[in-house]
Write an enzyme that holds these catalytic residues in place. Structure first.
Site, PDB file in Angstrom:
ATOM      1  N   ARG A  38      -9.891   6.895  33.699  1.00 55.18           N
ATOM      2  CA  ARG A  38     -11.292   6.534  33.810  1.00 55.18           C
ATOM      3  C   ARG A  38     -12.102   7.004  31.993  1.00 55.18           C
ATOM      4  O   ARG A  38     -13.281   6.756  32.362  1.00 55.18           O
ATOM      5  CB  ARG A  38     -12.125   7.117  34.446  1.00 55.18           C
ATOM      6  CG  ARG A  38     -12.017   6.471  35.959  1.00 55.18           C
ATOM      7  CD  ARG A  38     -13.003   7.555  36.976  1.00 55.18           C
ATOM      8  NE  ARG A  38     -12.905   6.262  38.888  1.00 55.18           N
ATOM      9  CZ  ARG A  38     -11.458   7.470  39.249  1.00 55.18           C
ATOM     10  NH1 ARG A  38     -11.677   9.000  38.631  1.00 55.18           N
ATOM     11  NH2 ARG A  38     -11.766   7.580  40.759  1.00 55.18           N
TER      12      ARG A  38
ATOM     13  N   LYS B  87     -13.592  -3.290  20.358  1.00 56.23           N
ATOM     14  CA  LYS B  87     -13.259  -4.810  21.537  1.00 56.23           C
ATOM     15  C   LYS B  87     -11.566  -3.762  21.771  1.00 56.23           C
ATOM     16  O   LYS B  87     -10.863  -3.958  21.144  1.00 56.23           O
ATOM     17  CB  LYS B  87     -13.138  -6.047  21.313  1.00 56.23           C
ATOM     18  CG  LYS B  87     -14.331  -6.473  21.396  1.00 56.23           C
ATOM     19  CD  LYS B  87     -14.349  -7.818  20.694  1.00 56.23           C
ATOM     20  CE  LYS B  87     -15.888  -8.630  21.250  1.00 56.23           C
ATOM     21  NZ  LYS B  87     -15.799 -10.118  20.170  1.00 56.23           N
TER      22      LYS B  87
ATOM     23  N   GLU C 221      -8.692 -13.296   7.609  1.00 55.45           N
ATOM     24  CA  GLU C 221      -9.564 -12.557   8.527  1.00 55.45           C
ATOM     25  C   GLU C 221     -10.996 -12.256   7.423  1.00 55.45           C
ATOM     26  O   GLU C 221     -12.112 -11.920   8.220  1.00 55.45           O
ATOM     27  CB  GLU C 221      -9.184 -11.648   9.691  1.00 55.45           C
ATOM     28  CG  GLU C 221     -10.233 -11.495  10.332  1.00 55.45           C
ATOM     29  CD  GLU C 221     -10.135 -12.633  11.638  1.00 55.45           C
ATOM     30  OE1 GLU C 221     -11.455 -12.873  11.542  1.00 55.45           O
ATOM     31  OE2 GLU C 221      -9.278 -12.843  12.814  1.00 55.45           O
TER      32      GLU C 221
ATOM     33  N   LYS D 109     -18.536  -4.725   9.243  1.00 53.48           N
ATOM     34  CA  LYS D 109     -18.639  -4.978  10.771  1.00 53.48           C
ATOM     35  C   LYS D 109     -19.625  -3.280  11.701  1.00 53.48           C
ATOM     36  O   LYS D 109     -19.518  -3.635  12.140  1.00 53.48           O
ATOM     37  CB  LYS D 109     -16.610  -4.665  10.243  1.00 53.48           C
ATOM     38  CG  LYS D 109     -16.328  -4.233  12.174  1.00 53.48           C
ATOM     39  CD  LYS D 109     -15.650  -5.762  12.726  1.00 53.48           C
ATOM     40  CE  LYS D 109     -15.623  -5.574  14.398  1.00 53.48           C
ATOM     41  NZ  LYS D 109     -14.396  -5.774  14.957  1.00 53.48           N
TER      42      LYS D 109
ATOM     43  N   GLU E 238     -21.708  -8.415  21.684  1.00 51.64           N
ATOM     44  CA  GLU E 238     -21.872  -9.933  21.907  1.00 51.64           C
ATOM     45  C   GLU E 238     -23.215 -10.562  22.162  1.00 51.64           C
ATOM     46  O   GLU E 238     -22.218 -11.160  22.263  1.00 51.64           O
ATOM     47  CB  GLU E 238     -19.983 -10.221  21.474  1.00 51.64           C
ATOM     48  CG  GLU E 238     -20.198 -11.034  20.790  1.00 51.64           C
ATOM     49  CD  GLU E 238     -18.908 -11.981  20.438  1.00 51.64           C
ATOM     50  OE1 GLU E 238     -18.070 -10.922  20.681  1.00 51.64           O
ATOM     51  OE2 GLU E 238     -18.707 -13.291  20.718  1.00 51.64           O
TER      52      GLU E 238
ATOM     53  N   ARG F 159     -22.769 -10.674  16.675  1.00 58.17           N
ATOM     54  CA  ARG F 159     -21.567 -10.410  16.671  1.00 58.17           C
ATOM     55  C   ARG F 159     -20.868 -10.831  16.421  1.00 58.17           C
ATOM     56  O   ARG F 159     -19.439 -11.659  16.348  1.00 58.17           O
ATOM     57  CB  ARG F 159     -21.117  -9.390  18.106  1.00 58.17           C
ATOM     58  CG  ARG F 159     -19.723  -8.276  17.965  1.00 58.17           C
ATOM     59  CD  ARG F 159     -19.474  -7.479  18.689  1.00 58.17           C
ATOM     60  NE  ARG F 159     -18.119  -7.000  18.426  1.00 58.17           N
ATOM     61  CZ  ARG F 159     -17.769  -5.825  18.541  1.00 58.17           C
ATOM     62  NH1 ARG F 159     -18.597  -5.012  19.214  1.00 58.17           N
ATOM     63  NH2 ARG F 159     -16.141  -5.507  18.376  1.00 58.17           N
TER      64      ARG F 159
ATOM     65  N   ASN G 264     -17.174 -14.781  14.387  1.00 61.20           N
ATOM     66  CA  ASN G 264     -15.812 -15.440  14.663  1.00 61.20           C
ATOM     67  C   ASN G 264     -16.489 -16.714  13.547  1.00 61.20           C
ATOM     68  O   ASN G 264     -16.020 -17.803  14.211  1.00 61.20           O
ATOM     69  CB  ASN G 264     -16.225 -16.472  16.500  1.00 61.20           C
ATOM     70  CG  ASN G 264     -16.414 -14.395  17.079  1.00 61.20           C
ATOM     71  OD1 ASN G 264     -15.382 -14.225  17.023  1.00 61.20           O
ATOM     72  ND2 ASN G 264     -16.798 -14.822  18.326  1.00 61.20           N
TER      73      ASN G 264
ATOM     74  N   HIS H  11     -13.518 -19.473  13.089  1.00 62.09           N
ATOM     75  CA  HIS H  11     -12.509 -19.204  14.467  1.00 62.09           C
ATOM     76  C   HIS H  11     -12.399 -20.581  15.195  1.00 62.09           C
ATOM     77  O   HIS H  11     -11.325 -20.505  16.454  1.00 62.09           O
ATOM     78  CB  HIS H  11     -12.915 -18.168  15.628  1.00 62.09           C
ATOM     79  CG  HIS H  11     -12.368 -16.622  14.667  1.00 62.09           C
ATOM     80  ND1 HIS H  11     -12.821 -16.191  13.371  1.00 62.09           N
ATOM     81  CD2 HIS H  11     -11.753 -15.606  15.190  1.00 62.09           C
ATOM     82  CE1 HIS H  11     -12.367 -15.197  13.014  1.00 62.09           C
ATOM     83  NE2 HIS H  11     -12.003 -14.689  13.858  1.00 62.09           N
TER      84      HIS H  11
ATOM     85  N   HIS I   7      -8.875 -21.576  16.658  1.00 61.43           N
ATOM     86  CA  HIS I   7      -7.922 -21.137  17.778  1.00 61.43           C
ATOM     87  C   HIS I   7      -7.588 -22.535  18.714  1.00 61.43           C
ATOM     88  O   HIS I   7      -6.295 -22.568  18.890  1.00 61.43           O
ATOM     89  CB  HIS I   7      -9.413 -20.725  18.969  1.00 61.43           C
ATOM     90  CG  HIS I   7      -9.570 -19.251  19.156  1.00 61.43           C
ATOM     91  ND1 HIS I   7      -8.946 -18.292  19.034  1.00 61.43           N
ATOM     92  CD2 HIS I   7     -10.807 -18.838  19.007  1.00 61.43           C
ATOM     93  CE1 HIS I   7      -9.544 -16.600  19.187  1.00 61.43           C
ATOM     94  NE2 HIS I   7     -10.512 -17.417  18.427  1.00 61.43           N
TER      95      HIS I   7
ATOM     96  N   HIS J 189      -2.937 -16.189  13.310  1.00 62.90           N
ATOM     97  CA  HIS J 189      -4.482 -16.415  13.509  1.00 62.90           C
ATOM     98  C   HIS J 189      -5.258 -16.041  11.877  1.00 62.90           C
ATOM     99  O   HIS J 189      -5.802 -17.567  11.842  1.00 62.90           O
ATOM    100  CB  HIS J 189      -4.549 -14.848  14.245  1.00 62.90           C
ATOM    101  CG  HIS J 189      -6.025 -15.164  14.621  1.00 62.90           C
ATOM    102  ND1 HIS J 189      -6.927 -16.081  14.991  1.00 62.90           N
ATOM    103  CD2 HIS J 189      -7.010 -14.227  14.172  1.00 62.90           C
ATOM    104  CE1 HIS J 189      -7.945 -15.744  15.341  1.00 62.90           C
ATOM    105  NE2 HIS J 189      -8.254 -14.477  14.470  1.00 62.90           N
TER     106      HIS J 189
END
Ligand code: GLY
Length: 335
Positions: A111, A133, A175, A203, A213, A217, A221, A224, A228, A240
């Site tokens: 956990r 993340k 990026e 960041k 987010e 946040r 992106n 992006h 994508h 990417h």
């Protein structure tokens, strides 16, 4: 060495160390009561960590298919057989795939156990390893299972970047470029350590402000949405970061079509992307209509309007309800 703090509530804040040789400071940053360390990494990554405590190296395979629940189960079983306890620690040593998986394992094993990330790619150091993340893919899509699980520390050793394959470097740069419009300014003029630290600082601020987010946040992106779509439509021919580079210039073109920015701002996007040796051109053979459908994701969005992160008079902003016709015509002119 540059230290950037990620300020989070409830004692969950942590330092990010940036500089040549940062990995050698790992012992000082591991939780003091941790007896054992499980280093999760990949076969080809050299494990050059000065660990004084009992430790074991666990490997995961290379490539997206290994970013899976099966890998998570295998790693957890190995940890259980070894007897790693709740008080021990996991280290994620590698690129974004490794730190995403190691972070997710840390979030669910017993956990939740502490994790320290040692990202070895540019993409990992400026983005993936910071902010908590974590996750893995499902056959149905990328990163569909995961958790927010903040590390206890991140060590961005810029020595690791010297040996990156050229394409991996380019992917990180795509990026990195987005930070120019997230308050980074002329990052391309900074020496590497300071450039990485500047991205980490941005960041860290974004994550401290909006960990889960629910707001800003999402600005991370930038570029992006088209990226994508290019990745999916092109069967991942472009990686990417390369797709993000194209997506950033398209987002600027779209912002200009909507009257949000002047042509000079579009030119600045191209200057930055091309200055990093990245292509700002849509790959050949991709149909605009397919890209549009992928960006919209479903018919209702096509009717109601699309959502993009766009530049504007007050900087980046999440803009919804953008007319599909404007996106289509900008894309056709861009292709
Ligand atoms: N890579 C985007 C984020 O961490 O939110």
């Amino acid at each position: 060495m540059i230290t950037v703090d990620v300020d989070l509530p409830d004692g969950r804040g942590y330092p990010v160390l940036v500089g040549a040789g940062a990995r050698h400071q790992i012992e000082e940053l591991l939780p003091s009561d941790c007896r054992r360390v499980a280093v999760i990494t990949q076969e080809l990554i050299p494990v050059e960590l000065d660990l004084d405590r009992e430790h074991r190296v666990l490997h995961i395979g290379d490539g997206e298919p290994h970013k899976s629940l099966r890998t998570v189960e295998q790693l957890c079983s190995e940890l259980a057989r070894w007897g790693l306890t709740r008080a021990d620690c996991i280290v994620g040593l590698g690129g974004g795939l490794v730190t995403d998986v190691a972070g997710f394992v840390a979030s669910v094993y017993h956990r939740g156990v502490a994790v320290v990330h040692v990202p070895t790619t540019l993409l990992g150091q400026i983005d993936a390893a910071i902010g908590g993340k974590t996750g893995v893919n499902l056959p149905e899509g990328k990163n569909l299972v995961g958790a927010y699980w903040q590390p206890s520390a991140v060590l961005c050793d810029t020595e690791a970047l010297a040996t990156l394959p050229e394409r991996e470097w380019r992917c990180g740069t795509g990026e990195l470029a987005k930070y120019h419009w997230l308050g980074g300014g002329r990052l391309d003029e900074l020496p590497l350590d300071q450039r990485v630290a500047a991205c980490v600082r941005i960041k860290a601020e974004v994550v401290a402000d909006d960990e889960r987010e629910s707001g800003n946040r999402a600005l991370l992106n930038y570029g992006h949405t088209l990226a994508h779509a290019i990745e999916v439509a092109g069967g991942h021919d472009l990686r990417h970061g390369e797709a993000v580079a194209v997506g950033l210039v398209f987002a600027a073109e779209l912002a200009a079509s909507l009257g949000r920015i002047e042509p000079a701002a579009v030119a600045e996007h191209r200057r930055v992307i091309e200055g990093y040796g990245l292509s700002a051109v849509l790959p050949q053979g991709l149909a605009c209509e397919e890209l549009l459908q992928l960006m919209a994701r479903d018919k209702k969005v096509l009717a109601d309007g699309l959502t993009f992160v766009l530049d504007g008079p007050d900087g980046l902003e999440v803009v919804s309800g953008i007319d599909a016709g404007v996106v289509r015509s900008t894309l056709e002119a861009f292709a």
